[in-house]
Design a protein around this motif. Sequence first.
Motif, PDB file in Angstrom:
ATOM      1  N   LEU A 123      -8.824  -1.295   0.166  1.00 23.26           N
ATOM      2  CA  LEU A 123     -10.303  -0.411  -0.184  1.00 23.26           C
ATOM      3  C   LEU A 123      -9.727   0.864   0.074  1.00 23.26           C
ATOM      4  CD1 LEU A 123     -12.702  -2.501   1.594  1.00 23.26           C
ATOM      5  CD2 LEU A 123     -12.410  -2.277  -1.151  1.00 23.26           C
ATOM      6  N   LEU A 124      -8.430   1.162   0.527  1.00 20.29           N
ATOM      7  CA  LEU A 124      -8.340   2.580   0.970  1.00 20.29           C
ATOM      8  C   LEU A 124      -7.554   3.226  -0.307  1.00 20.29           C
ATOM      9  CD1 LEU A 124      -7.735   4.710   3.167  1.00 20.29           C
ATOM     10  CD2 LEU A 124      -5.535   3.900   3.511  1.00 20.29           C
ATOM     11  N   GLU A 125      -8.345   4.650  -0.517  1.00 18.49           N
ATOM     12  CA  GLU A 125      -7.666   5.249  -1.952  1.00 18.49           C
ATOM     13  C   GLU A 125      -6.673   6.312  -1.325  1.00 18.49           C
ATOM     14  OE1 GLU A 125      -8.231   4.834  -5.018  1.00 18.49           O
ATOM     15  OE2 GLU A 125     -10.464   4.349  -5.274  1.00 18.49           O
ATOM     16  N   THR A 126      -6.926   6.888  -0.035  1.00 14.36           N
ATOM     17  CA  THR A 126      -6.177   7.872   0.487  1.00 14.36           C
ATOM     18  C   THR A 126      -4.550   7.252   0.532  1.00 14.36           C
ATOM     19  OG1 THR A 126      -7.659   8.745   1.697  1.00 14.36           O
ATOM     20  CG2 THR A 126      -5.716   9.580   2.387  1.00 14.36           C
ATOM     21  N   GLN A 154       2.176   2.259  -3.185  1.00 16.56           N
ATOM     22  CA  GLN A 154       1.525   2.857  -4.172  1.00 16.56           C
ATOM     23  C   GLN A 154       1.330   4.534  -4.098  1.00 16.56           C
ATOM     24  OE1 GLN A 154      -2.337   1.137  -3.597  1.00 16.56           O
ATOM     25  NE2 GLN A 154      -2.044  -0.575  -5.055  1.00 16.56           N
ATOM     26  N   SER A 155       1.724   4.990  -3.229  1.00 13.23           N
ATOM     27  CA  SER A 155       1.853   6.442  -3.101  1.00 13.23           C
ATOM     28  C   SER A 155       2.921   7.084  -3.967  1.00 13.23           C
ATOM     29  CB  SER A 155       2.323   6.802  -1.579  1.00 13.23           C
ATOM     30  OG  SER A 155       2.480   8.201  -1.530  1.00 13.23           O
ATOM     31  N   LYS A 198       0.857  -1.197   0.126  1.00 10.07           N
ATOM     32  CA  LYS A 198       0.086  -0.117   0.083  1.00 10.07           C
ATOM     33  C   LYS A 198       0.821   1.209  -0.100  1.00 10.07           C
ATOM     34  CE  LYS A 198      -3.555   1.984  -0.377  1.00 10.07           C
ATOM     35  NZ  LYS A 198      -4.471   1.606  -1.665  1.00 10.07           N
ATOM     36  N   ILE A 233     -10.673   8.426   1.958  1.00 11.46           N
ATOM     37  CA  ILE A 233     -11.441   7.853   0.718  1.00 11.46           C
ATOM     38  C   ILE A 233     -11.258   6.380   0.487  1.00 11.46           C
ATOM     39  CG2 ILE A 233     -11.571   8.337  -1.909  1.00 11.46           C
ATOM     40  CD1 ILE A 233     -10.089  10.949  -1.431  1.00 11.46           C
ATOM     41  N   TRP A 234     -12.381   5.667   0.208  1.00 16.10           N
ATOM     42  CA  TRP A 234     -12.295   4.546   0.342  1.00 16.10           C
ATOM     43  C   TRP A 234     -13.002   4.012  -1.198  1.00 16.10           C
ATOM     44  CZ3 TRP A 234     -10.036   1.979   3.929  1.00 16.10           C
ATOM     45  CH2 TRP A 234      -9.937   2.627   5.079  1.00 16.10           C
ATOM     46  N   LYS A 235     -12.505   2.797  -1.646  1.00 17.44           N
ATOM     47  CA  LYS A 235     -13.063   2.363  -2.917  1.00 17.44           C
ATOM     48  C   LYS A 235     -14.603   1.640  -2.377  1.00 17.44           C
ATOM     49  CE  LYS A 235      -9.494   0.305  -5.402  1.00 17.44           C
ATOM     50  NZ  LYS A 235      -8.395   0.819  -4.862  1.00 17.44           N
ATOM     51  N   SER A 236     -15.411   1.886  -3.367  1.00 14.23           N
ATOM     52  CA  SER A 236     -17.024   1.078  -3.116  1.00 14.23           C
ATOM     53  C   SER A 236     -16.697  -0.280  -3.320  1.00 14.23           C
ATOM     54  CB  SER A 236     -17.935   1.723  -4.191  1.00 14.23           C
ATOM     55  OG  SER A 236     -17.486   1.021  -5.236  1.00 14.23           O
TER      56      SER A 236
END
Length: 423
Positions: free
Chosen positions: A301-304, A21-22, A18, A325-328
């Motif tokens: 699921l975490l977008e942030t 990805q930043s 994760k 922000i979370w993915k649906s």
Amino acid sequence: MRVLVVGSGGREHALAWKLLQSARVQEVFCIPGNGGTAKLARCRNLALAISDFEGIGRFALVNNIALTVIGPEAPLADGITDYLQQQNLMVFGPTQAGAQIESSKAWAKALMQDANIPTAKAEVFTDAAEAIAYVKVQGVPIVIKADGLAAGKGVAVAMTLEEAIDAIDTCFGGQFGTAGQRLVIEEYLTGQEASVLAVTDGLTIRPLLPAQDYKQIGDGDTGANTGGMGAYAPTPIVPPALMERIQQDILEPAIATLRQREIDYRGVLYAGLMITPSGDPKVIEFNCRFGDPETQAILPLLETPLDMVMMACIQQRLDQLPPLIWKSGAAACVVMAAGGYPGTYKKGLPLRGIEQAESRGALVFHAGTKIKQQQLVTDGGRVLGVTAVGESFKEAIAQAYSAIGCIQFEGMYYRRDIGHRIL
Ligand SMILES: Nc1ncnc2c1ncn2[C@@H]1O[C@H](COP(=O)(O)OP(=O)(O)O)[C@@H](O)[C@H]1O
Ligand SMILES: [Mg+2]
């Protein structure tokens, strides 16, 4: 920035993945990492022990590490954060004083009582005869907990008086070392368990998506307890209105009471909850770090960007961070274990089919694997966490199981019913 992740499980693989990805994260180092982090692009394993605080600190200073993330509870309880903070390093994870919330169940219970946090009624004992006398008065079922860290083996849910007495004798008999010299005896709660992980900077606390894990080895929640055989998120057991109550009645008071004790708690506060049949959340325990395998279901699921969240905690400006922000949709993680786990099992068995599983869109987080003579082999009881994200739970679960079908190693075992509670 360069980031250091301390630990070697599926949780740490998911954290490294994760973080990478930043856009700001160039490189991640894992201490000691596993076969999965070894193969991850821009990630490298370092052969240092997680107890080697000096070695870890030296590496971080020499290599300009901007952020150090501590995965497991043991180094936190041993003060790794205090040590690294003294070197002016940025560390995500509470200090030794804060980690007591996990490393002493008696301390955590006292904090909950002071903070008026809903939890099972309990008493603390240091003497077997007194503990047994108390159990006789309270009756069964009743729950006996070794005070200290016991790798998930220190809790007995006693359905009979004999079991309760056995558990008390086992604790004081030295089975859990110093962890069992004190014990907490508490009221038995019924309901559904859920995990609410939250990030905090000591002032502000923000929950992540609620998750549920599967602790027992066998389908239908049977057999021995394990480190966790699967997880999914977000669990409908904690709908938004209930999360609001958990925030107000549990998370905020916990942080406020820590602060009253002059504990500046920055990192993850994980509330293990029982949602009682009347719909009330009660705390079973607190943990001072990310859960494993829950993290493997939550982070996809975490977008942030995760480094942003962690730095906001460390720099105590979480209140200024925009809402997470979370993915649906949903994510499910199914753990593939070595045959025999949580008892004795073989190591060093070659693994096949991970690329095929990944090409079906699954995220294969490694736990007990390593690279030996350029071959990926098993190296622990929980071997992989096969995770999938879908528009619905049905889709996520079906995808995770379809990916598992590609993977093979001798004696592999996994539960077939991860997610059944919501389907
Ligand atoms: N008061 C309780 N009532 C019913 N079950 C409990 C209670 N406390 C713990 N348990 C069960 O035992 C498990 C382990 O207890 P926990 O306090 O989370 O300790 P640990 O995770 O450190 O082993 C819980 O997940 C839950 O299933
Ligand atoms: Mg627990």
